[in-house]
Design an enzyme around this catalytic site. Sequence first.
Site, short mmCIF file in Angstrom:
data_model
loop_
_atom_site.label_atom_id
_atom_site.label_comp_id
_atom_site.label_asym_id
_atom_site.label_seq_id
_atom_site.Cartn_x
_atom_site.Cartn_y
_atom_site.Cartn_z
N ASP A 1 0.86 -1.17 0.00
CA ASP A 1 0.00 0.00 0.00
C ASP A 1 0.90 1.23 0.00
OD1 ASP A 1 -1.75 2.06 0.43
OD2 ASP A 1 -2.85 1.09 2.05
N LYS B 1 0.83 16.75 -5.87
CA LYS B 1 1.43 16.56 -7.19
C LYS B 1 2.58 17.53 -7.42
CE LYS B 1 -1.03 13.19 -8.94
NZ LYS B 1 -0.40 11.90 -9.31
#
Length: 325
Positions: free
Chosen positions: A49, A171
């Site tokens: 994960d 981002k």
Amino acid sequence: MGTSVVLDLARRGAQLIILTRRVDEWSTEWCEDLRFRTDNEMIYLEQCDISDLYEVRKFATKWLDNSPPRRLDGVVVMSGNIEPWGIPRISTPKRRSSADGVEIQMATNFVGVFHLLDLLKPSFKAQPPDRDVRIIVTTCMLQAVGKVSIEDPLWLDKKYKSSLEFFGSSKLQLSLCMLELQRRLLDDIQKQSKDGRSGKNVSVTLVQPGIMRSASLRRVVSNGSVIMLVLLYCVLLYPFLWLLTKNGNRGAQSILYSIMTPELEEINLKGGGVKYIVNCSVKKFSRKEFADEELQKKLYDATSEQITKLEKKMATKRSIKKKKN
């Protein structure tokens, strides 16, 4: 998009190790289907994960513990999470957190990816000089609305007013750290080299695949509501989205270009900096932060330091919990 990239590479005979949040019946069946469709048995699943720092470290440690070093031709990062933005005066965005308490978008899009690539630096540097190693990291045009926090790069203390702010910032911070990662890999390889290696055989590339008809777009347009998904996305907007956005296969083309184009081979590479690929061509970065090397270095160091502190904190919690059980 991810499936399209895997199918193309597998059909070309690549050996692929796919990190997945869970190895369950669904993901195993998906993997078997890929092997059947490509006639390639060298497709494997590994549970990791990416939003969980402990799982990321376990995977990286297992990878690095191999002797001699495992062959690594490249890493393609396509993990991403975007939360519903919330409609003003109608709904308030709810903060979801990772196992470490980091906001889920920041954890998935930035922190986990940064941690994985930072830990794998010894593996990148251990590859022979004739091996073209490419680190491909996907980003999003919404990084244009992001912010940079040097004091709190994991955004642990940031008030959750807008999920869009967290997404864009995750981002943007990842992209900036990738520029610093490229410089560090280049410098380390050149310093440690005894045969005059340039270090340019290991390259980092940022790819902006464009707006796709993806699960992320459906989540944003529908605001996480099934009713709005059916009425707004499927009925009202889909004809326009079909014309104006890409499907997953078209979005994958820029990633495949970055993996296979001769432009990024060491002999053809112009300059040692990170390349930004949009629509299968190299573009220039627009924001001023991409030209600020000092900012990128500070962000990289601050992120690494805060992750280390958080890992120690979570390790203590796991130890206490284990003793209680």
